[in-house]
Design a protein around this motif. Sequence first.
Motif, mmCIF file in Angstrom:
data_model
loop_
_atom_site.group_PDB
_atom_site.id
_atom_site.type_symbol
_atom_site.label_atom_id
_atom_site.label_comp_id
_atom_site.label_asym_id
_atom_site.label_seq_id
_atom_site.Cartn_x
_atom_site.Cartn_y
_atom_site.Cartn_z
ATOM 1 N N ASP A 132 1.062 -1.083 0.318
ATOM 2 C CA ASP A 132 0.522 -0.347 0.105
ATOM 3 C C ASP A 132 0.871 1.011 0.003
ATOM 4 O OD1 ASP A 132 -1.813 -2.269 -0.163
ATOM 5 O OD2 ASP A 132 -2.562 -1.259 2.511
ATOM 6 N N VAL A 133 0.598 2.180 -0.567
ATOM 7 C CA VAL A 133 0.989 3.256 -0.558
ATOM 8 C C VAL A 133 0.568 4.512 -0.246
ATOM 9 C CG1 VAL A 133 1.230 3.797 -3.039
ATOM 10 C CG2 VAL A 133 2.708 4.632 -1.722
ATOM 11 N N THR A 134 0.708 5.549 -0.171
ATOM 12 C CA THR A 134 0.240 6.586 0.524
ATOM 13 C C THR A 134 1.288 8.117 -0.217
ATOM 14 O OG1 THR A 134 0.557 7.209 2.819
ATOM 15 C CG2 THR A 134 -1.388 6.208 2.435
ATOM 16 N N PHE A 135 0.664 8.917 -0.788
ATOM 17 C CA PHE A 135 1.558 10.429 -1.400
ATOM 18 C C PHE A 135 1.062 11.467 -0.529
ATOM 19 C CE2 PHE A 135 -0.058 7.812 -5.575
ATOM 20 C CZ PHE A 135 1.131 7.023 -4.941
ATOM 21 N N ALA A 172 13.916 0.341 -4.647
ATOM 22 C CA ALA A 172 12.855 1.724 -4.957
ATOM 23 C C ALA A 172 12.392 2.307 -6.582
ATOM 24 C CB ALA A 172 13.489 2.933 -4.059
ATOM 25 N N GLN A 173 13.755 1.621 -7.136
ATOM 26 C CA GLN A 173 13.479 2.374 -8.064
ATOM 27 C C GLN A 173 12.118 0.753 -8.848
ATOM 28 O OE1 GLN A 173 16.552 1.203 -11.087
ATOM 29 N NE2 GLN A 173 15.872 3.002 -12.202
ATOM 30 N N ALA A 174 12.222 0.285 -8.592
ATOM 31 C CA ALA A 174 11.151 -0.770 -8.949
ATOM 32 C C ALA A 174 9.319 -0.603 -8.635
ATOM 33 C CB ALA A 174 11.158 -2.491 -8.436
ATOM 34 N N ALA A 175 9.781 0.218 -7.171
ATOM 35 C CA ALA A 175 8.194 0.527 -6.949
ATOM 36 C C ALA A 175 7.950 2.113 -7.184
ATOM 37 C CB ALA A 175 8.024 1.398 -5.347
ATOM 38 N N SER A 176 8.866 2.787 -7.685
ATOM 39 C CA SER A 176 8.647 3.596 -8.140
ATOM 40 C C SER A 176 7.386 3.190 -9.823
ATOM 41 C CB SER A 176 9.909 4.480 -9.315
ATOM 42 O OG SER A 176 10.157 5.691 -7.300
ATOM 43 N N GLN A 177 8.705 2.251 -10.618
ATOM 44 C CA GLN A 177 8.328 1.989 -12.104
ATOM 45 C C GLN A 177 6.243 1.635 -11.968
ATOM 46 O OE1 GLN A 177 9.687 2.422 -14.861
ATOM 47 N NE2 GLN A 177 7.959 2.141 -15.512
ATOM 48 N N VAL A 232 6.993 11.817 -7.573
ATOM 49 C CA VAL A 232 6.336 10.951 -6.404
ATOM 50 C C VAL A 232 8.333 10.388 -6.374
ATOM 51 C CG1 VAL A 232 5.097 9.249 -5.718
ATOM 52 C CG2 VAL A 232 4.479 10.867 -7.149
ATOM 53 N N LEU A 233 8.622 10.746 -4.494
ATOM 54 C CA LEU A 233 9.593 10.230 -4.632
ATOM 55 C C LEU A 233 9.797 9.116 -3.881
ATOM 56 C CD1 LEU A 233 12.804 11.055 -4.306
ATOM 57 C CD2 LEU A 233 12.706 12.273 -2.282
ATOM 58 N N THR A 234 10.202 8.229 -4.009
ATOM 59 C CA THR A 234 10.594 6.761 -2.813
ATOM 60 C C THR A 234 12.326 6.916 -2.730
ATOM 61 O OG1 THR A 234 8.342 5.449 -4.136
ATOM 62 C CG2 THR A 234 10.583 4.280 -2.809
ATOM 63 N N PRO A 235 11.755 7.374 -0.982
ATOM 64 C CA PRO A 235 12.943 6.983 -0.006
ATOM 65 C C PRO A 235 13.229 5.927 0.032
ATOM 66 C CG PRO A 235 11.211 8.321 1.656
ATOM 67 C CD PRO A 235 10.633 7.958 -0.076
ATOM 68 N N VAL A 236 14.721 6.352 0.384
ATOM 69 C CA VAL A 236 15.292 4.828 0.804
ATOM 70 C C VAL A 236 16.839 5.348 1.227
ATOM 71 C CG1 VAL A 236 14.781 3.437 -0.953
ATOM 72 C CG2 VAL A 236 16.676 4.253 -1.010
ATOM 73 N N ALA A 237 17.459 6.759 1.371
ATOM 74 C CA ALA A 237 18.884 6.114 2.106
ATOM 75 C C ALA A 237 18.929 8.513 2.532
ATOM 76 C CB ALA A 237 19.861 6.634 1.176
ATOM 77 N N ASN A 281 5.642 20.676 -6.908
ATOM 78 C CA ASN A 281 6.139 19.202 -7.348
ATOM 79 C C ASN A 281 6.467 17.564 -7.233
ATOM 80 O OD1 ASN A 281 8.372 19.920 -7.680
ATOM 81 N ND2 ASN A 281 8.724 19.832 -9.769
ATOM 82 N N LEU A 282 6.560 18.202 -5.654
ATOM 83 C CA LEU A 282 6.928 16.995 -4.866
ATOM 84 C C LEU A 282 5.817 16.159 -3.974
ATOM 85 C CD1 LEU A 282 9.282 15.236 -4.470
ATOM 86 C CD2 LEU A 282 10.393 16.596 -2.871
ATOM 87 N N SER A 283 5.975 14.702 -4.191
ATOM 88 C CA SER A 283 5.447 13.870 -3.648
ATOM 89 C C SER A 283 6.256 13.032 -2.821
ATOM 90 C CB SER A 283 4.043 13.470 -3.846
ATOM 91 O OG SER A 283 3.036 12.760 -2.889
ATOM 92 N N TYR A 284 6.066 12.980 -1.538
ATOM 93 C CA TYR A 284 6.535 11.562 -1.022
ATOM 94 C C TYR A 284 5.366 9.928 -1.042
ATOM 95 C CZ TYR A 284 10.503 14.412 1.083
ATOM 96 O OH TYR A 284 11.844 14.837 0.741
ATOM 97 N N ALA A 285 6.127 8.839 -1.436
ATOM 98 C CA ALA A 285 5.792 7.550 -1.563
ATOM 99 C C ALA A 285 5.481 7.351 -0.159
ATOM 100 C CB ALA A 285 6.152 6.884 -2.484
ATOM 101 N N ARG A 286 4.713 6.851 0.729
ATOM 102 C CA ARG A 286 5.085 6.338 1.273
ATOM 103 C C ARG A 286 4.771 4.733 1.988
ATOM 104 N NH1 ARG A 286 2.971 9.675 7.193
ATOM 105 N NH2 ARG A 286 3.709 7.457 7.820
#
Length: 195
Positions: free
Chosen positions: A51-54, A79-84, A118-123, A159-164
């Motif tokens: 599940d993901v929220t923005f 994170a790249q797979a999640a973004s894809q 939409v940024l999926t942060p990792v580090a 223009n930035l949203s974080y993906a949780r």
Amino acid sequence: MKTTIFRMLLRTLAPVMACVPLVAASMPILQVKNDILIGAKNVVVNEQNYDVTFTGGSCTEAFGTCGLSSFYFRDFETAQAASQALVDQVFVNGSAGMFDKDSSLTNGCQTYASYCNVLTPVAMDGSVVIGATAMNYSGGARSEIVQKFYRYADDAWPNLSYARWMPALAEVPEPNSVALIGIAFATMSLFRRRR
């Protein structure tokens, strides 16, 4: 006569029912509030459901505490797979909304019409957040790309949203109605044989 019709029906339907899966395939369920895409359930990333929220704003505003312990994915490849997966499964046009055509319909990007990161942060590297970004451009053509992204944790951009991300809750799958009919016929045939 009734037995013959029943056997013919059973022989005809048995191969068809064998091809029908017993559970419905899981599809992402878009979470929309007031026409704004706020997240999705059952997004498939590397064969796992999430599940993901923005959330817009700074990293601290999005996660409460901006740090490694707040990020679900810990490596760039995931994170790249999640973004894809966001590009392929969530930022789509459909009855819930035109989320591929109009990126400003994504939570956190409502005030910026051209594109949404939409940024999926990792580090973290000091005060810099590192992750993979699904870039959703507005317009008719699908023009999303996935790239490595760096952003200061305290910055909030229009223009930035974080993906949780979080693992999807396990749901009990519903049996397919055709499969239920098949089970009913099989049960009836067993009772007929016993008589």
